[in-house]
Design a protein around this motif. Structure first.
Motif, PDB file in Angstrom:
ATOM      1  N   ILE A 178       0.814  -1.214   0.000  1.00  0.00           N
ATOM      2  CA  ILE A 178       0.000   0.000   0.000  1.00  0.00           C
ATOM      3  C   ILE A 178       0.853   1.272   0.000  1.00  0.00           C
ATOM      4  O   ILE A 178       0.632   2.179  -0.824  1.00  0.00           O
ATOM      5  N   ILE A 179       1.829   1.385   0.896  1.00  0.00           N
ATOM      6  CA  ILE A 179       2.655   2.599   0.916  1.00  0.00           C
ATOM      7  C   ILE A 179       3.465   2.730  -0.377  1.00  0.00           C
ATOM      8  O   ILE A 179       3.483   3.814  -0.981  1.00  0.00           O
ATOM      9  N   ASN A 247       9.808   8.987   2.309  1.00  0.00           N
ATOM     10  CA  ASN A 247      10.899   9.964   2.330  1.00  0.00           C
ATOM     11  C   ASN A 247      10.638  10.995   1.238  1.00  0.00           C
ATOM     12  O   ASN A 247      10.745  10.696   0.045  1.00  0.00           O
ATOM     13  N   ALA A 248      10.313  12.212   1.643  1.00  0.00           N
ATOM     14  CA  ALA A 248       9.932  13.252   0.679  1.00  0.00           C
ATOM     15  C   ALA A 248      11.053  13.604  -0.293  1.00  0.00           C
ATOM     16  O   ALA A 248      10.794  14.117  -1.381  1.00  0.00           O
ATOM     17  N   TYR A 255       6.575  13.303  -1.312  1.00  0.00           N
ATOM     18  CA  TYR A 255       5.593  12.556  -0.546  1.00  0.00           C
ATOM     19  C   TYR A 255       6.196  12.042   0.753  1.00  0.00           C
ATOM     20  O   TYR A 255       7.027  11.138   0.751  1.00  0.00           O
ATOM     21  N   GLY A 256       5.776  12.641   1.872  1.00  0.00           N
ATOM     22  CA  GLY A 256       6.245  12.239   3.185  1.00  0.00           C
ATOM     23  C   GLY A 256       5.116  11.627   3.986  1.00  0.00           C
ATOM     24  O   GLY A 256       3.985  11.494   3.521  1.00  0.00           O
ATOM     25  N   MET A 257       5.424  11.271   5.223  1.00  0.00           N
ATOM     26  CA  MET A 257       4.431  10.619   6.077  1.00  0.00           C
ATOM     27  C   MET A 257       3.229  11.513   6.338  1.00  0.00           C
ATOM     28  O   MET A 257       2.087  11.037   6.396  1.00  0.00           O
ATOM     29  N   SER A 258       3.441  12.812   6.475  1.00  0.00           N
ATOM     30  CA  SER A 258       2.305  13.709   6.760  1.00  0.00           C
ATOM     31  C   SER A 258       1.302  13.734   5.605  1.00  0.00           C
ATOM     32  O   SER A 258       0.088  13.740   5.835  1.00  0.00           O
ATOM     33  N   THR A 259       1.797  13.754   4.360  1.00  0.00           N
ATOM     34  CA  THR A 259       0.874  13.747   3.217  1.00  0.00           C
ATOM     35  C   THR A 259       0.145  12.419   3.112  1.00  0.00           C
ATOM     36  O   THR A 259      -1.027  12.372   2.733  1.00  0.00           O
ATOM     37  N   GLY A 373       8.866   2.260  16.226  1.00  0.00           N
ATOM     38  CA  GLY A 373       9.312   3.476  16.904  1.00  0.00           C
ATOM     39  C   GLY A 373       9.612   4.593  15.926  1.00  0.00           C
ATOM     40  O   GLY A 373       9.138   5.724  16.078  1.00  0.00           O
ATOM     41  N   ASP A 374      10.383   4.290  14.894  1.00  0.00           N
ATOM     42  CA  ASP A 374      10.725   5.301  13.887  1.00  0.00           C
ATOM     43  C   ASP A 374       9.481   5.808  13.167  1.00  0.00           C
ATOM     44  O   ASP A 374       9.364   6.996  12.865  1.00  0.00           O
ATOM     45  N   THR A 375       8.548   4.899  12.886  1.00  0.00           N
ATOM     46  CA  THR A 375       7.315   5.294  12.201  1.00  0.00           C
ATOM     47  C   THR A 375       6.500   6.262  13.053  1.00  0.00           C
ATOM     48  O   THR A 375       5.990   7.269  12.564  1.00  0.00           O
TER      49      THR A 375
END
Length: 455
Positions: A178-179, A247-248, A255-259, A373-375
């Motif tokens: 999915i990611i 990783n944007a 495209y980063g985690m926030s988007t 943890g990193d996520t």
């Protein structure tokens, strides 16, 4: 008199004929006028359509080119075909028209020369740990004199070919399918066709809302389409950044985690964006019924309630397999609590400022921090780690309190190998929580979610 009578009769007849003719005349003028309008509109619209088609091709070509960089980008510009091979993933891009024979999953790409070569890739994002069911896709760059199989279906959008072969585990589904699918296709705004090798109906049904946002058409199941499909361009394989990571600065860029989390909230209808919006402190406990169980779970729940949390206990059920309903449940909570395992992947649905508590079992330190943890830190979720003592692990009783399994878990991986160590620490271990020590972690979590600056 007779002459005047004939003139009057002729005048009346002509007048009658004229009156009869007016509707026909009006219809004719209207028809001609409408035809002119229709012609003008078609001619003008045709120009717009041509311009739109040209813009669409440039749009697709631009975003295809974003999937490669450096020498690969220059190769794509020069030849219309290039592959990006990274540490974890490989994907190939063609801006040339391709033919995909779904009978044997062969992709035919014109080489533009009198030479022919071929390659085979397994279209799965995480290449170093390929699951066995991932089927290969054969890619043939055919010479000018070669006639590939004729097209039976023509499509106006590029194809994105990937495998859904490894399913049933939410970590692997999100991390490796999915990611990466979001990273690879989001930039096209739905203007792609997904060709899903190793098609699993259960996977497509589970993530139907996400898939529908990434492609405006139903996915193609090659096994149910024994034919040849033609596409203006294609991507074979998916781009992978890292474990549950976006990783944007990596391709395609931006495209980063926030988007991604914003995308999930909109797609799945998640109610809360920040933990301060949740009216009361609510904790969801992921209860395991197989390995890595909490042996004193009832006492844990009583203690957590006594500390001030409303507690929701989730055991393996149909709810957990329904990503739309389960994600909304997780999003309603201030804290997610569980022992190390795939279920903690659901932290991705928590609102910003929430807390994820991971009970770190013996032998899981690296995986606990790397995978979860990193996520958590990347998406604005506070990560609390409860590292168990040797006496809390069932391995102390199974192997002995002074065994290297208990005193030095790292040595087990070194001397016995990854698979035997994994069996010990993941398949044989349960935990009896020290309630007094664990209460400190619960109180800290409560303080974080109730003292949020945005509250």
């Amino acid at each position: 008199m007779e002459k005047d009578r004939k003139k009057k009769l002729a005048f009346r007849l002509n007048t009658f004929i004229l009156l009869l003719s007016l509707p026909l005349l009006c219809f004719g003028l209207d028809f001609l006028f409408r035809q002119r309008i229709s012609f003008d509109q078609h001619f003008s619209g045709g120009g717009t359509a041509v311009k739109k088609t040209g813009d669409e091709k440039e749009f697709i070509k631009f975003h295809l080119s974003r999937l490669v960089r450096g020498e690969d980008r220059r190769k794509l510009d020069d030849t219309g075909f290039a592959c990006d091979t990274a540490v974890h993933s490989v994907h190939c891009v063609s801006t040339k028209p391709v033919r995909i024979d779904t009978r044997n999953m062969t992709v035919y790409v014109p080489s533009g020369a009198d030479v022919q070569h071929e390659m085979s890739i397994r279209p799965y994002a995480r290449q170093e740990d390929l699951p066995k069911p991932i089927s290969p896709v054969r890619m043939i760059m055919y010479r000018n004199s070669t006639d590939p199989p004729p097209c039976e279906f023509h499509h106006g959008l590029p194809a994105v070919v990937f495998s859904s072969g490894s399913t049933g585990n939410v970590f692997h589904e999100l991390n490796e399918i999915i990611i990466p699918l979001y990273i690879t296709t989001k930039q096209f705004g739905g203007r792609v066709l997904l060709v899903v090798e190793d098609y699993k109906p259960s996977f497509v049904a589970k993530y139907r809302a996400i898939i529908a946002r990434l492609s405006s058409h139903d996915p193609i199941n090659p096994a149910a389409n024994d034919t040849v499909h033609c596409f203006p361009s294609t991507v074979v394989g998916l781009k992978y950044h890292d474990n549950l990571a976006l990783n944007a600065s990596d391709i395609p860029g931006g495209y980063g985690m926030s988007t991604f989390r914003t995308f999930l909230r909109a797609t799945l209808g998640l109610r809360y964006t920040h933990v301060s919006q949740i009216p009361m402190p609510r904790l969801v406990l992921l209860s395991r019924t197989g390995t890595r169980r909490f042996l004193n779970e009832d006492e844990m729940i009583d203690m957590i309630k006594d500390a001030g949390f409303q507690v929701i206990v989730v055991r393996r059920s149909k709810l957990a397999s329904n990503i739309e309903k389960f994600s909304r449940l997780i999003n309603l909570c201030s804290v997610l609590l569980g022992a190390h395992g795939a279920g903690l992947t659901n932290e991705i649905f928590l609102p910003t400022g929430a807390v994820m508590i991971q009970v770190e079992l013996l032998g899981t330190e690296w995986a606990s921090n790397t995978y979860y943890g990193d996520t958590a830190r990347a998406m604005g979720v506070r990560y609390l780690r409860y590292r168990i003592d040797r006496d809390e692990s069932s391995l102390a009783k199974l192997y002995g309190r002074n065994s290297s399994v208990v005193t030095d878990p790292g040595s087990v991986f070194i001397h016995r190998g990854h698979i035997p160590a994994r069996i010990i620490f993941l398949d044989q271990q349960n935990v009896r929580i020290n309630l007094g020590r664990f209460r400190e972690t619960i109180v800290e979590a409560l303080s974080i979610v109730t003292d949020s600056p945005a509250r």
